[in-house]
Design an enzyme around this catalytic site. Structure first.
Site, short mmCIF file in Angstrom:
data_model
loop_
_atom_site.label_atom_id
_atom_site.label_comp_id
_atom_site.label_asym_id
_atom_site.label_seq_id
_atom_site.Cartn_x
_atom_site.Cartn_y
_atom_site.Cartn_z
N HIS A 102 1.55 5.32 -1.66
CA HIS A 102 1.45 6.52 -2.41
C HIS A 102 2.73 7.10 -3.20
CE1 HIS A 102 -2.83 6.60 -0.87
NE2 HIS A 102 -2.02 6.38 0.02
N ASP A 106 1.40 2.70 3.41
CA ASP A 106 0.49 3.89 3.39
C ASP A 106 1.61 5.10 3.29
OD1 ASP A 106 -1.72 5.42 2.79
OD2 ASP A 106 -2.42 5.52 4.90
N HIS A 117 -4.66 -0.69 5.60
CA HIS A 117 -4.18 0.11 7.01
C HIS A 117 -5.05 0.20 8.17
CE1 HIS A 117 -6.97 3.19 5.04
NE2 HIS A 117 -6.10 3.76 4.20
N LYS A 154 -9.39 -0.30 -6.07
CA LYS A 154 -9.30 0.42 -4.65
C LYS A 154 -10.72 1.08 -4.56
CE LYS A 154 -7.78 1.93 -0.91
NZ LYS A 154 -6.33 2.63 -0.46
N HIS A 167 -10.48 1.35 1.74
CA HIS A 167 -10.05 2.53 2.58
C HIS A 167 -11.58 1.91 3.50
CE1 HIS A 167 -8.63 6.07 4.54
NE2 HIS A 167 -9.96 5.98 5.11
N HIS A 186 0.87 -0.98 0.01
CA HIS A 186 0.02 0.09 -0.14
C HIS A 186 0.69 1.22 -0.01
CE1 HIS A 186 -3.77 2.61 1.35
NE2 HIS A 186 -3.00 3.31 1.33
N1 LIG Z 1 -3.47 7.62 4.52
C1 LIG Z 1 -3.72 9.07 4.40
O1 LIG Z 1 -3.88 9.96 5.44
N2 LIG Z 1 -3.52 9.70 3.16
C2 LIG Z 1 -3.52 8.96 1.89
C3 LIG Z 1 -4.85 8.58 1.61
C4 LIG Z 1 -5.19 7.02 2.25
O2 LIG Z 1 -4.44 6.31 2.22
O3 LIG Z 1 -6.38 7.06 2.99
C5 LIG Z 1 -3.23 9.77 1.07
O4 LIG Z 1 -3.23 10.02 -0.28
O5 LIG Z 1 -2.71 11.18 1.30
ZN LIG Z 2 -3.18 5.14 1.60
ZN LIG Z 3 -6.63 5.08 2.97
#
Ligand SMILES: NC(=O)N[C@@H](CC(=O)O)C(=O)O
Ligand SMILES: [Zn+2]
Ligand SMILES: [Zn+2]
Length: 347
Positions: A18, A250, A177, A102, A139, A16
């Protein structure tokens, strides 16, 4: 017992992650590519990655932004909206590069505005995913204003997730998460098709770390950090050796000005020290021998992908995390900024 000073594990994967896009992509990606073999790449860009063509184009941008010589593999995902068609699922699977879809309940988190508002309406798409063997990543928070932010994950389990898991017994579901003892119990007691990722920050910090003695915006993420009893449940799930709990950082970078604000963004950046921070958690739990399963085996096994053959070496050598890292034209403040991390990856 003598302290373990060095650890060799199969190369880990991040299930997971970003990576963002544009002028920050190369900066963000380098942190993950230094140590992870693969990552499930989240599709919540602006605009989101809603179809296979978009996922393949994003994949090419990621490969182009890799440091020279890296063989990191991005595993792409689609962002489900109310408009996603069952036919798109077949196209995604056939591409060979899309590994999951997702589900963001609309309004639940960063860049979820285009997410799903009508979950029941998505059932034909879940049906197509079940048929195509494409996992559903979730999520898991309700978005109702009336529900307290600390209760949103629990409520999602009862009202949304349990019905999906029951209705689609052949659909692999990853509860992303997880942050509560209830989520841990739900996954542990659930079918073999149900798994969860756990972040380093939810293993290391409770809500006091974010809110007591001053507010620390860089620990603000969604789902929000919970009470200590929940953190302890997560540590026991991650370090207990259960094959349906695995690593998903995450890692979610935001520019410093977006975090240090009167209305700051949700997301914590951890890719700079992810495996090292997990090693701390496992060491504190007396479970270093189980780090490899959690970080390098369970996720690949659940997704039905081969485990990485290469290894990485971790050494018990403390280092100090920089105050910030480059993030395109801005900076990102990482987890543990200016503080020590106990482990480091050595060549
Ligand atoms: N985890 C977070 O607080 N933020 C994530 C989005 C997500 O995974 O929910 C993001 O893309 O910034
Ligand atoms: Zn995330
Ligand atoms: Zn998330």
């Amino acid at each position: 017992m003598a302290e373990v000073m060095e650890l060799r594990i199969n190369r880990p994967d991040d299930w997971h992650l970003h990576l963002r896009d544009g002028d920050v992509l190369a900066d963000v990606l380098a942190h993950t590519a230094r140590c992870f073999g693969r990552a499930i790449v989240m599709p919540n860009l602006k605009p989101p990655v809603v179809d296979t063509a978009g996922a393949l184009a994003y994949r090419t941008r990621i490969l182009d932004a890799l440091p020279p010589g890296s063989d990191f593999q991005p595993l792409m995902t689609l962002y489900l909206t109310d408009e996603t068609s069952p036919a798109e699922i077949g196209t995604a699977k056939a591409s060979g590069q899309v590994f999951a879809c997702k589900l963001y309940p609309a309004g639940a988190t960063t860049n979820s505005e285009n997410g799903v508002t009508d979950l029941l309406g998505r059932y034909p798409v879940f049906e197509a995913m079940q048929r195509a063997a494409l996992p559903l990543l979730v999520h898991g928070e309700v978005t109702d204003d009336q529900v307290d932010i600390f209760d949103r994950e629990q409520r999602f389990i009862e009202e949304r997730l349990e019905p999906i898991v029951r209705a689609f017994p052949g659909l692999k579901v990853v509860f992303e998460h997880v942050t509560t003892a209830e989520a841990v119990d739900f996954v542990r007691d659930g079918p073999p098709t149900l798994a969860a990722t756990i972040t380093p920050h939810h293993l290391l910090y409770n809500r006091n770390a974010m809110l007591a003695g001053g507010i620390r915006p860089h620990l603000y993420c969604l789902p929000i950090l919970k009470r200590e009893r929940h953190r302890l449940a997560l540590v026991s799930a991650a370090t207990g050796g259960h094959p349906r709990f695995f690593l998903g950082t995450d890692s979610a970078p935001h520019a410093i000005e977006g975090k240090e604000s009167a209305c700051g963004c949700a997301g914590a950046f951890s890719a700079h020290a992810a495996i090292e921070l997990y090693a701390e958690v496992f060491e504190q739990a007396g479970a270093l021998a189980r780090l490899e399963g959690f970080a390098s085996h369970h996720g690949a096994d659940f997704y039905g992908l081969p485990r990485n053959a290469e290894t990485i070496r971790l050494s018990r050598e403390p280092w100090t995390v920089p105050a910030s890292y480059s993030f395109g034209a801005s900076r990102v403040v990482p987890l543990r900024a200016g503080e020590a991390v106990a482990w480091r990856v050595v060549a």
